[in-house]
Design a protein around this motif. Structure first.
Motif, short mmCIF file in Angstrom:
data_model
loop_
_atom_site.label_atom_id
_atom_site.label_comp_id
_atom_site.label_asym_id
_atom_site.label_seq_id
_atom_site.Cartn_x
_atom_site.Cartn_y
_atom_site.Cartn_z
N THR A 250 0.85 -1.20 0.00
CA THR A 250 0.00 0.00 0.00
C THR A 250 0.88 1.25 0.00
O THR A 250 0.70 2.15 -0.83
CB THR A 250 -0.96 -0.01 1.20
N PHE A 251 1.87 1.30 0.89
CA PHE A 251 2.85 2.39 0.83
C PHE A 251 3.60 2.34 -0.50
O PHE A 251 3.82 3.36 -1.14
CB PHE A 251 3.87 2.27 1.97
N GLY A 252 4.00 1.13 -0.90
CA GLY A 252 4.82 0.97 -2.10
C GLY A 252 4.12 1.44 -3.36
O GLY A 252 4.71 2.14 -4.18
N HIS A 253 2.84 1.07 -3.52
CA HIS A 253 2.11 1.49 -4.73
C HIS A 253 2.00 3.02 -4.79
O HIS A 253 2.07 3.60 -5.87
CB HIS A 253 0.71 0.86 -4.76
N ALA A 254 1.80 3.64 -3.63
CA ALA A 254 1.70 5.11 -3.63
C ALA A 254 3.01 5.73 -4.10
O ALA A 254 3.02 6.69 -4.89
CB ALA A 254 1.34 5.60 -2.21
N LEU A 255 4.12 5.15 -3.66
CA LEU A 255 5.43 5.66 -4.09
C LEU A 255 5.66 5.40 -5.58
O LEU A 255 6.19 6.25 -6.30
CB LEU A 255 6.55 5.02 -3.26
N GLY A 260 6.13 7.25 -11.13
CA GLY A 260 5.84 6.92 -12.53
C GLY A 260 6.05 5.48 -12.93
O GLY A 260 6.19 5.19 -14.12
N TYR A 261 6.04 4.54 -11.99
CA TYR A 261 6.13 3.09 -12.32
C TYR A 261 7.26 2.80 -13.29
O TYR A 261 7.05 2.21 -14.34
CB TYR A 261 4.83 2.59 -12.97
N GLU A 269 11.81 -2.37 -5.24
CA GLU A 269 12.34 -1.29 -4.39
C GLU A 269 11.20 -0.59 -3.65
O GLU A 269 11.33 -0.23 -2.47
CB GLU A 269 13.12 -0.28 -5.25
N ALA A 270 10.07 -0.43 -4.34
CA ALA A 270 8.90 0.17 -3.70
C ALA A 270 8.38 -0.73 -2.57
O ALA A 270 7.98 -0.25 -1.50
CB ALA A 270 7.80 0.42 -4.74
N VAL A 271 8.41 -2.03 -2.81
CA VAL A 271 7.97 -2.99 -1.77
C VAL A 271 8.92 -2.93 -0.57
O VAL A 271 8.49 -3.00 0.59
CB VAL A 271 7.90 -4.41 -2.35
N ALA A 272 10.22 -2.78 -0.85
CA ALA A 272 11.20 -2.68 0.24
C ALA A 272 10.92 -1.45 1.09
O ALA A 272 10.78 -1.55 2.33
CB ALA A 272 12.61 -2.59 -0.35
N ARG A 308 13.81 4.73 3.35
CA ARG A 308 13.37 6.09 3.72
C ARG A 308 12.90 6.84 2.48
O ARG A 308 13.46 6.65 1.39
CB ARG A 308 14.55 6.88 4.30
N LEU A 309 11.93 7.70 2.66
CA LEU A 309 11.43 8.51 1.54
C LEU A 309 12.57 9.30 0.90
O LEU A 309 12.63 9.42 -0.32
CB LEU A 309 10.33 9.47 2.01
N SER A 310 13.46 9.82 1.73
CA SER A 310 14.54 10.68 1.20
C SER A 310 15.52 9.91 0.33
O SER A 310 16.24 10.50 -0.47
CB SER A 310 15.29 11.35 2.36
N GLU A 311 15.53 8.57 0.46
CA GLU A 311 16.42 7.78 -0.40
C GLU A 311 15.81 7.55 -1.78
O GLU A 311 16.49 7.12 -2.71
CB GLU A 311 16.68 6.40 0.22
N ILE A 312 14.52 7.83 -1.90
CA ILE A 312 13.83 7.57 -3.17
C ILE A 312 13.80 8.82 -4.03
O ILE A 312 13.94 8.75 -5.25
CB ILE A 312 12.40 7.04 -2.90
N SER A 313 13.60 9.96 -3.38
CA SER A 313 13.52 11.20 -4.16
C SER A 313 14.11 12.33 -3.34
O SER A 313 13.88 12.43 -2.14
CB SER A 313 12.06 11.49 -4.49
N SER A 314 14.89 13.19 -4.01
CA SER A 314 15.46 14.34 -3.29
C SER A 314 14.38 15.39 -3.03
O SER A 314 14.47 16.17 -2.10
CB SER A 314 16.63 14.93 -4.09
#
Ligand code: NAD
Length: 370
Positions: A250-255, A260-261, A269-272, A308-314
């Protein structure tokens, strides 16, 4: 050594075979399921260029005609356009109900070819030969098939079980390190959701799995498939326990929706990141010991996966937008938020009626913007 994991689904039961060198034995393994001596091999350009010749040779040496239908690699192929193109090419081959489709690739090929098999001439048999770690431990087992639409992922699909799954560990040798890690996120997920001792084994042997050390890899794939098979046999259509497999999703799909999938954030990575967030949220809600959340996060981070969110997007994610994606997730019923949360390591549960405000506050504390 070939390990066999049965998926106990009565008339639709099948085996998942796991081991090195299975590609060369594919023809002999698949032939008993073929009525008219012909299979269509659906694969993507990358996989077929690397491993297609071996598969074709094996099928042909078992007396099977094996025309290949090659699709472009990547999530964009899992679309209505990709499905229409595939079905048209299967029709051009005059593939019949007595023939069989072999889905040879990662989760994209498996989901697309599996869905085509579900609807082609009202359904024909198919075999999965998964070639990514993610597909071997997750998407090739359990019969979920689907395509994406601009409104979301996997929204159009069907349950259609394969007749056989052949997971050749050798083919993982050509997978990129990043794709290995993405698949490993689903392996850790099984430990986190339902098997503490497997999680402990992964804490000790995760690096060996990622390094593709044969014994460690074989155990990790086999234990993951065993857990998936057991859950699917109990709850094929996700009326209950199967939902636990959505830990982190659920968190992962939102990310994924916000990124942009694509290449920016792979599904695994989103699942992680989603699993790390689910454990930290569980701890923040007082549902799970903080220590357990820390261990879950450490195991995920130790595999080089984002937590962490910050590791996915600056750029900070917008908390309200993330919550909106979660509310649209197909697992949300009647507007309430449904999450897979944890009571402890190895003990996930389905939490319905999760308060959207609490989720938003948690995301703000995690660095999302208001
Ligand atoms: P993928 O199929 O896109 O494969 C990833 C990349 O690796 C592709 O570029 C592919 O060409 C390449 N590749 C595949 N095998 C290779 C090999 N052996 N060597 C070198 N390159 C190789 O992605 P994926 O991660 O396997 O699957 C993701 C998809 O799976 C998503 O669409 C997701 O929705 C779906 N999925 C489905 C289920 C299910 O139950 N049906 C479960 C989880 C995920």
């Amino acid at each position: 050594m070939i390990r066999t994991v049965p998926v106990g689904l009565g008339a639709r039961a099948y085996d998942v075979l796991i081991g090195a060198g299975l590609l060369d034995a594919a023809g002999a393994r698949i032939a008993p399921f073929v009525k008219r001596g012909r299979v269509a091999v659906v694969s993507d350009e990358t996989v077929f260029a690397l491993h297609g010749a071996r598969l074709t040779a094996s099928l042909e040496s078992a007396g099977l005609a094996a025309p290949a239908v090659i699709v472009p690699p990547g999530e964009a192929t899992k679309s209505f356009e990709g499905l229409a193109d595939l079905c048209d090419r299967l029709l051009a081959l005059e593939l019949d109900r007595g023939d069989l489709i072999v889905a040879f690739g990662g989760g994209v090929v498996g989901d697309l070819a599996g869905f085509a098999a579900a609807i082609y001439k009202r359904g024909i048999d198919f075999v999965q030969i998964p070639t990514t770690l993610l597909a071997q431990v997750d998407s090739s087992v359990g019969g979920k098939t689907a395509i994406d639409t601009p409104r979301g992922k996997n929204l159009i699909g069907a349950f259609h079980q394969p007749r056989l799954v052949l997971a050749d560990l050798d083919v993982l040798g050509t997978l990129s390190a990043r794709e290995m890690r993405a698949g490993y996120a689903e392996v850790i997920k099984y430990g986190l959701l339902g098997d503490l001792s497997f999680f402990q084994w992964l804490e000790a042997h995760g690096a060996a799995v990622l390094a593709r050390e044969p014994q460690a890899l074989a155990h990790a794939v086999a234990r993951s498939v065993e857990m998936k098979a057991e859950i699917v046999a109990e709850d094929e259509k996700e009326a209950g326990r199967r939902a636990l497999l959505n830990l982190g999703h659920t968190f992962g799909h939102a990310l994924e929706a916000e990124t942009g999938y694509g290449e920016a954030l792979l599904h695994g990575e989103a699942v992680a990141a989603g699993s790390a967030l689910a454990f930290r949220f569980s701890a923040a809600q007082g549902l799970c010991p903080g220590q357990d959340a820390e261990r879950a996060v450490a195991a995920i981070a130790g595999a080089g996966l984002p937590t962490r969110l910050s590791e996915i997007s600056s750029q900070p994610f917008d908390a309200a937008r993330l919550v909106r994606h979660m509310a649209q997730d197909k697992k949300a019923e009647g507007g309430r938020l449904t999450f897979i949360l944890a009571r402890a390591l190895g003990e996930a549960f389905t939490a319905r009626d999760v308060d959207a405000v609490a989720v938003r506050e948690f995301l703000l504390a995690e660095g999302a913007s208001p």
